[in-house]
Design an enzyme around this catalytic site. Structure first.
Site, PDB file in Angstrom:
ATOM      1  N   GLN A 174       0.799  -1.214   0.000  1.00 47.72           N
ATOM      2  CA  GLN A 174       0.000   0.000   0.000  1.00 47.72           C
ATOM      3  C   GLN A 174       0.839   1.275   0.000  1.00 47.72           C
ATOM      4  O   GLN A 174       0.297   2.357  -0.232  1.00 47.72           O
ATOM      5  CB  GLN A 174      -0.943  -0.008   1.205  1.00 47.72           C
ATOM      6  CG  GLN A 174      -2.006  -1.094   1.105  1.00 47.72           C
ATOM      7  CD  GLN A 174      -2.888  -1.161   2.333  1.00 47.72           C
ATOM      8  OE1 GLN A 174      -2.626  -1.930   3.244  1.00 47.72           O
ATOM      9  NE2 GLN A 174      -3.927  -0.342   2.360  1.00 47.72           N
ATOM     10  N   HIS A 272       1.223  -9.215   4.685  1.00 47.67           N
ATOM     11  CA  HIS A 272       0.060  -8.328   4.730  1.00 47.67           C
ATOM     12  C   HIS A 272      -0.655  -8.411   3.387  1.00 47.67           C
ATOM     13  O   HIS A 272      -0.599  -7.491   2.571  1.00 47.67           O
ATOM     14  CB  HIS A 272       0.501  -6.895   5.027  1.00 47.67           C
ATOM     15  CG  HIS A 272      -0.630  -5.976   5.396  1.00 47.67           C
ATOM     16  ND1 HIS A 272      -0.710  -5.339   6.611  1.00 47.67           N
ATOM     17  CD2 HIS A 272      -1.741  -5.596   4.727  1.00 47.67           C
ATOM     18  CE1 HIS A 272      -1.801  -4.603   6.661  1.00 47.67           C
ATOM     19  NE2 HIS A 272      -2.448  -4.736   5.513  1.00 47.67           N
ATOM     20  N   ASN A 331      -1.344 -10.714   8.691  1.00 51.33           N
ATOM     21  CA  ASN A 331      -2.324  -9.647   8.859  1.00 51.33           C
ATOM     22  C   ASN A 331      -3.699 -10.145   8.441  1.00 51.33           C
ATOM     23  O   ASN A 331      -3.891 -10.587   7.304  1.00 51.33           O
ATOM     24  CB  ASN A 331      -1.953  -8.433   7.999  1.00 51.33           C
ATOM     25  CG  ASN A 331      -3.012  -7.349   8.059  1.00 51.33           C
ATOM     26  OD1 ASN A 331      -3.106  -6.613   9.026  1.00 51.33           O
ATOM     27  ND2 ASN A 331      -3.843  -7.265   7.022  1.00 51.33           N
ATOM     28  N   GLU A 332      -4.639 -10.132   9.358  1.00 45.46           N
ATOM     29  CA  GLU A 332      -6.046 -10.431   9.092  1.00 45.46           C
ATOM     30  C   GLU A 332      -6.235 -11.648   8.185  1.00 45.46           C
ATOM     31  O   GLU A 332      -6.855 -11.563   7.120  1.00 45.46           O
ATOM     32  CB  GLU A 332      -6.724  -9.203   8.493  1.00 45.46           C
ATOM     33  CG  GLU A 332      -6.656  -7.972   9.392  1.00 45.46           C
ATOM     34  CD  GLU A 332      -7.299  -6.736   8.787  1.00 45.46           C
ATOM     35  OE1 GLU A 332      -7.658  -6.775   7.585  1.00 45.46           O
ATOM     36  OE2 GLU A 332      -7.445  -5.741   9.497  1.00 45.46           O
TER      37      GLU A 332
END
Length: 619
Positions: A174, A272, A331-332
């Site tokens: 990102q 991520h 991550n998640e």
């Protein structure tokens, strides 16, 4: 015949959920205990312009005199992993007129170029401002002047416990840019938006601009900087036995060292969402298909994934563990889990990495992983079906990871009844997985109002769980945004996020009392509605985001001091507006980013957040 419903004890849940209590109108003012005169005294006085503006400056971090270490250096750890070959590659240019000549090398430039040609990222362009690392410059003092304070603000009188971790978060795909440069291989993030959604591969150019970004954070007084390492930078070919990218090793060494140089603490996430494309084999369309459990097929179910991830984690940890305070493995992972094998691979890979760090590296830092869950609250707390639905939703989203890792317990029934190909956990599995996280790390952006698919009907949840064609799968509940009286549960953002501070306090209680581990708020943030369409001055004066951060932290303090919940840290998402998996319209950042010049500007919320934390004894 009365149906016996499994999974939850409803009486105990009532205490754990948000409930509606009778209020008073007008609202009482307990802080106004003493009454003054009943009639004011009016007088004429000479007028003058006496109102003044107080100029306040943000406090920068001091240059450290010592640097903490958490493990031996690479030289002492290299023998813990197989001997590695290190190499470098170049930059992929889809319009290049010459080709690599090392076709005989299975991991040479020709093979690396073939990875990108196979990925064929849509609309690929990299028109960047920077092509080499930018040296930092000091932040001018006039950029560090706090904006005018809001008239209303938090009234709590609590301080954060000593050592509370205040920081900001980010992720490689990102913010980094340099997508196909310096040997980075393609990942899921490079192919995810083939369906016509425009993708900007430059993002924030943080790969070359990281020193200035870190300089800006240190100037604002931020102590903890959480970022992710791109697996495909470290290992462009992803799998064990393939060459390590020396330029990537050097780059993340520099990032970590500069964070430390500025008096900050580095926190690293290993994955991520940016899964290497190798785990989709010869069918990249798998990455674009609907996942059974989450929203995207992250490739975790691949039979080679677990060993490959552990190998990658070991390489990263042996190189950087001496200086990294916290490691987040995933991550998640629920959001990118395709099926039961995905969950099985994630929790077992995580446990293996934890044991490697604690028992072989002998690391003294923390290891965790980041869970997602927009906390499910019952639409009507007095309705048994709504209570049942909320617990079903929360236990499904959190329990598959939290039960084995924090309690050594099996998956929750909500998950096992719904995911029919789940991989059973043996007693040996649970013993090995149990206790393999130092904190319960959660990304609690907002809350979700939950009812059964058929209002008032618990059986409709169970019927959905056994019916693959149900539109409510996989969570088998109805998710809404309004309470029983029809009010939205908070001020709406650009996306799914609502300002829900009181639900956060309830959520922290739920997490702590269910899984009994210290909590890290690993991400939380708020994209102000329509911010992308606003002029710069209005983007900078982002009061709704300030309200979000300060109210969430006020409720966190109440959870700590009034409820006895151990919360160890909070990380703002994100340190700057970034690429939100498709475009830049959802601005989560506490800094703006000019997409033409890459200039950053501090937003009001950044000042407000830092000022709030510093006033409450956070270093």
């Amino acid at each position: 015949m009365k149906t016996i419903f499994p999974m939850i004890s409803l009486p105990s849940l009532v205490l754990a959920q948000q409930i509606f209590t009778p209020g008073q109108d007008p609202e009482p003012r307990p802080q106004c205990s003493s009454k003054g005169p009943s009639h004011p005294s009016y007088t004429f006085t000479p007028f003058s312009y006496t109102q003044t503006t107080t100029v306040r400056y943000a406090s920068s971090r001091a240059v450290p005199t010592v640097t903490a270490t958490y493990a031996p250096p690479l030289e002492s750890l290299a023998t813990l992993i197989p001997s590695q070959s290190y190499t470098t590659w170049g930059k992929w240019d889809p319009n290049a007129t010459t080709s690599a000549t090392d076709a005989e090398n299975p991991y040479g430039n020709a093979a690396w170029t073939a990875l990108w040609e196979y990925a064929n990222p849509p609309n690929f362009t990299e028109t960047a401002v920077y092509s080499t690392t930018v040296e930092p410059t000091p932040i001018p003092s006039d950029e560090l002047v706090l904006p005018p304070a809001d008239y209303f603000g938090p009234t709590d009188c609590y301080n954060f416990p000593k050592g509370f971790q205040f920081g900001v978060s980010s992720s490689a795909s990102q913010i980094e840019g340099a997508t196909a440069e310096q040997g980075k291989g393609p990942s899921l993030m490079d192919i995810l938006f083939r369906g016509g959604v425009p993708t900007d591969y430059v993002t924030n150019e943080h790969y070359y601009y990281y020193k200035q970004d870190i300089e800006r954070l240190a100037a604002m007084g931020v102590k903890h900087f959480a970022f992710s390492i791109a697996w495909t930078r470290i290992l462009p070919f992803a799998l064990p036995g393939t060459p390590v990218n020396q330029e990537a090793i050097d780059h993340y060494n520099d990032v970590i060292n500069f964070v430390l140089e500025k008096g900050m603490v580095p926190e690293v996430t290993l994955l991520h969402f940016d899964t290497p494309i190798q785990f989709y084999g010869d069918n990249l369309t798998q990455a674009l298909s609907d996942a059974e459990i989450g929203y995207v097929n992250g490739g975790y179910q691949n039979e080679t994934f677990q060993d490959a991830f552990v190998n990658y984690a070991k390489i990263a940890m042996t190189h950087y563990s001496d200086r990294v305070a916290t490691w987040f493995t995933f991550n998640e992972p629920l959001l990118y889990a395709d099926n039961g094998k995905s969950i099985d691979n994630v929790i077992k890979a995580h446990a293996r990495v934890y044991h490697f760090y604690k028992e072989e590296i002998n690391g003294t830092g923390a290891v965790s992983f980041k869970m997602n869950n927009n906390f499910g609250v019952p639409k009507d707390p007095s309705n048994e079906a709504d209570l049942y639905a909320a617990e079903h939703f929360n236990s499904f989203q959190l329990g598959p990871f939290a039960n084995p890792i924090f309690l050594g317990k099996d998956y929750p029934e909500s998950y096992k009844a719904t995911i029919h190909d789940y991989v059973p956990l043996t007693a040996e599995d649970l013993a090995y997985i149990n206790g393999t996280a130092d904190t319960l790390s959660i990304d609690p952006y907002t809350a979700t109002v939950i009812t059964a698919p058929e209002p008032g009907n618990i059986q409709s949840i169970l019927d959905c769980a056994s019916n693959y064609s149900s539109p409510y799968r996989p969570y088998c509940v109805n998710q809404t945004t309004a309470d029983v009286y029809g009010w939205n549960i908070g001020y709406r953002s650009q996306t799914y996020v609502y300002i829900t501070p009181t639900y956060l306090r309830t959520y922290l209680n739920y997490l702590y009392n269910t899984w009994r581990h210290p909590i890290i708020i690993a991400e939380f943030g708020f994209p102000v509605y329509g911010e992308a369409e606003k002029g710069l001055s209005d983007q900078l004066f982002d009061t709704p985001r300030s309200i979000y951060y300060l109210s969430f932290m006020s409720e966190t303090l109440k959870a700590i001091w009034e409820d006895g919940v151990e919360v160890r840290g909070a990380y703002a998402w994100s340190f700057a507006d970034n690429w939100e998996f498709g475009d830049y319209d959802a601005h989560f950042g506490i800094q703006t980013v000019n997409r033409t010049t890459q200039e950053r500007r501090y937003k009001k919320s950044f000042f407000d957040f830092v000022s709030y934390m510093r006033a409450r004894d956070v270093d």
